[in-house]
Scaffold this motif. Structure first.
Motif, PDB file in Angstrom:
ATOM      1  N   HIS A  56      30.765  44.330  32.303  1.00  0.00           N
ATOM      2  CA  HIS A  56      31.067  43.050  32.955  1.00  0.00           C
ATOM      3  C   HIS A  56      32.274  43.219  33.872  1.00  0.00           C
ATOM      4  N   GLU A  57      32.160  44.158  34.779  1.00  0.00           N
ATOM      5  CA  GLU A  57      33.178  44.456  35.777  1.00  0.00           C
ATOM      6  C   GLU A  57      32.616  44.108  37.151  1.00  0.00           C
ATOM      7  N   PRO A  58      33.469  43.867  38.163  1.00  0.00           N
ATOM      8  CA  PRO A  58      32.990  43.446  39.481  1.00  0.00           C
ATOM      9  C   PRO A  58      31.897  44.334  40.060  1.00  0.00           C
ATOM     10  N   MET A 118      29.946  44.413  48.451  1.00  0.00           N
ATOM     11  CA  MET A 118      30.139  45.653  47.698  1.00  0.00           C
ATOM     12  C   MET A 118      30.985  46.646  48.477  1.00  0.00           C
ATOM     13  N   SER A 119      30.839  46.668  49.805  1.00  0.00           N
ATOM     14  CA  SER A 119      31.664  47.573  50.607  1.00  0.00           C
ATOM     15  C   SER A 119      33.137  47.158  50.533  1.00  0.00           C
ATOM     16  N   TYR A 120      33.392  45.854  50.512  1.00  0.00           N
ATOM     17  CA  TYR A 120      34.769  45.372  50.365  1.00  0.00           C
ATOM     18  C   TYR A 120      35.317  45.736  48.985  1.00  0.00           C
ATOM     19  N   ASP A 121      34.474  45.618  47.971  1.00  0.00           N
ATOM     20  CA  ASP A 121      34.873  45.997  46.609  1.00  0.00           C
ATOM     21  C   ASP A 121      35.214  47.483  46.544  1.00  0.00           C
ATOM     22  N   ARG A 122      34.428  48.315  47.197  1.00  0.00           N
ATOM     23  CA  ARG A 122      34.696  49.760  47.214  1.00  0.00           C
ATOM     24  C   ARG A 122      35.980  50.054  47.989  1.00  0.00           C
ATOM     25  N   TYR A 123      36.226  49.299  49.052  1.00  0.00           N
ATOM     26  CA  TYR A 123      37.460  49.467  49.819  1.00  0.00           C
ATOM     27  C   TYR A 123      38.682  49.189  48.934  1.00  0.00           C
ATOM     28  N   LEU A 130      45.840  50.399  42.622  1.00  0.00           N
ATOM     29  CA  LEU A 130      46.811  49.773  41.731  1.00  0.00           C
ATOM     30  C   LEU A 130      46.696  48.248  41.738  1.00  0.00           C
ATOM     31  N   GLN A 131      46.196  47.688  42.831  1.00  0.00           N
ATOM     32  CA  GLN A 131      46.064  46.238  42.953  1.00  0.00           C
ATOM     33  C   GLN A 131      44.635  45.760  42.707  1.00  0.00           C
ATOM     34  N   TYR A 132      43.739  46.694  42.426  1.00  0.00           N
ATOM     35  CA  TYR A 132      42.311  46.340  42.340  1.00  0.00           C
ATOM     36  C   TYR A 132      42.040  45.300  41.257  1.00  0.00           C
ATOM     37  N   ASN A 133      42.611  45.487  40.075  1.00  0.00           N
ATOM     38  CA  ASN A 133      42.324  44.592  38.942  1.00  0.00           C
ATOM     39  C   ASN A 133      42.823  43.169  39.169  1.00  0.00           C
ATOM     40  N   THR A 134      43.770  42.993  40.059  1.00  0.00           N
ATOM     41  CA  THR A 134      44.251  41.639  40.355  1.00  0.00           C
ATOM     42  C   THR A 134      43.554  41.038  41.577  1.00  0.00           C
ATOM     43  N   ARG A 135      43.181  41.876  42.536  1.00  0.00           N
ATOM     44  CA  ARG A 135      42.547  41.371  43.755  1.00  0.00           C
ATOM     45  C   ARG A 135      41.034  41.197  43.618  1.00  0.00           C
ATOM     46  N   MET A 136      40.416  41.918  42.667  1.00  0.00           N
ATOM     47  CA  MET A 136      38.975  41.776  42.448  1.00  0.00           C
ATOM     48  C   MET A 136      38.719  41.676  40.942  1.00  0.00           C
ATOM     49  N   THR A 137      38.726  40.462  40.445  1.00  0.00           N
ATOM     50  CA  THR A 137      38.426  40.216  39.038  1.00  0.00           C
ATOM     51  C   THR A 137      36.951  39.853  38.872  1.00  0.00           C
ATOM     52  N   SER A 138      36.504  39.815  37.621  1.00  0.00           N
ATOM     53  CA  SER A 138      35.112  39.436  37.354  1.00  0.00           C
ATOM     54  C   SER A 138      34.843  38.005  37.806  1.00  0.00           C
TER      55      SER A 138
END
Length: 324
Positions: A56-58, A118-123, A130-138
């Motif tokens: 259950h991840e982005p 999805m391309s934005y998520d991969r970016y 380091l900021q992924y978990n805060t900028r892209m949450t479930s």
């Protein structure tokens, strides 16, 4: 119905079907097998992602949306094809034709929009780890998915409502399924509003899908060239299935555009049929296989579920034999 009349069209004739005799049963079996494989493969991965909380991840939520869309688009095409293959008269009622147009075009819109998100998520995962978990949450991923589906459904409701009001001077569609452009070509009334909205919708699609994809991959490439070998390896392993899926679907849509808008009489009939069906068949077949094999976490969980079922089935067989 003659092509010179302007009566209300109640049905359409599909002119691309050939008289293939008993071969229709072979084509029916092949088409049915393809549909079964698509349904089983995509449904299995949807269930695996929904049941396992570790997925259950982005990234996996976006994949789940992609697999749901493959089922949606395939269901808009394959049952219709199966009926037409076995039919002697290749006709479709006008309401069913417009419903199929809506399904197939929203499928294409959701596919591109989902791949753009999805391309934005991969970016974010590669360029801002380091900021992924805060900028892209479930939670944000679910909002993105809902917006993608709503945007595509609303966007195509407008041209569909415009097309339904057109006065048509014929009812023969030179295709295997209903196509928006081929229906508009039959119009003998003014299509200026349709054309204007078509240009607007195209510009909007470029703004919403193409530009985010280009932006994301330009930033990813910049990080790859300036980063370490480990960063490049991560980028390649993460982006390869997405990029292959994106290019494959883009080529498939390009084939369909060429097929419907230009004279392809010089191209063999079988090749024309393959080109018109390419993006509707290959993409739903390829995505679950490619992502299921490439994503190690998803692949390992699928293996675990499969092995568990096999072991459980073996234990049940042993138990039954002991009881006997």
């Amino acid at each position: 119905m003659s092509n010179s009349t302007s009566e209300t069209v109640s049905f359409f004739i599909l002119g691309a079907y050939l008289n293939i005799g008993y071969l229709r049963y072979l084509y029916f079996m092949i088409t049915a097998m393809l549909y079964i494989v698509i349904v089983v493969a995509n449904t299995s991965l949807i269930v695996v992602i929904c049941v396992n909380r570790s997925l259950h991840e982005p990234m996996y939520l976006f994949l789940c949306s992609l697999f749901v869309n493959e089922l949606y688009g395939s269901t808009g095409l394959f049952p219709f094809l199966l009926v037409q293959i076995l039919s002697d008269i290749h006709t479709v009622s006008a309401p069913l034709c417009f419903l199929q147009i809506f399904c197939l075009y929203t499928y294409g819109g959701v596919e591109f929009s989902n791949l753009a998100v999805m391309s934005y998520d991969r970016y974010l995962a590669i360029c801002c780890p380091l900021q992924y978990n805060t900028r892209m949450t479930s939670h944000k991923a679910l909002i993105f998915i809902i917006l993608v589906w709503l945007y595509c459904f609303v966007k195509f409701l407008i041209p569909l409502s415009l097309n339904i009001r057109l006065t048509l001077c014929g009812n023969t569609i030179n295709g295997l399924y209903c196509s928006n452009y081929l229906v508009v070509k039959l119009a003998c009334s003014d299509t200026q509003v349709n054309n204007i909205y078509g240009v607007f919708a195209t510009a909007l699609s470029i703004l919403v899908t193409v530009l985010p994809i280009l932006f994301s991959y330009m930033r990813i490439l910049r990080v790859c060239f300036s980063g370490s070998k480990q960063t490049r390896q991560k980028a390649v392993s993460t982006c390869t299935p997405h990029l292959v899926s994106l290019l494959n679907f883009s080529f498939g849509c390009s084939f369909e555009i060429l097929q419907s808008r230009f004279d392809m009489s010089g191209v063999p009939c079988v090749l024309r049929i393959i080109l018109s069906l390419y993006f509707l068949i290959i993409q739903p077949l390829m995505n679950p296989v490619m992502y299921g094999l490439q994503m190690s976490k998803l692949r390992n969980i699928c293996k675990h579920v499969l092995c568990y079922k096999l072991l459980a089935g073996g234990r049940n067989t042993v138990t039954e034999s002991c009881e006997i």
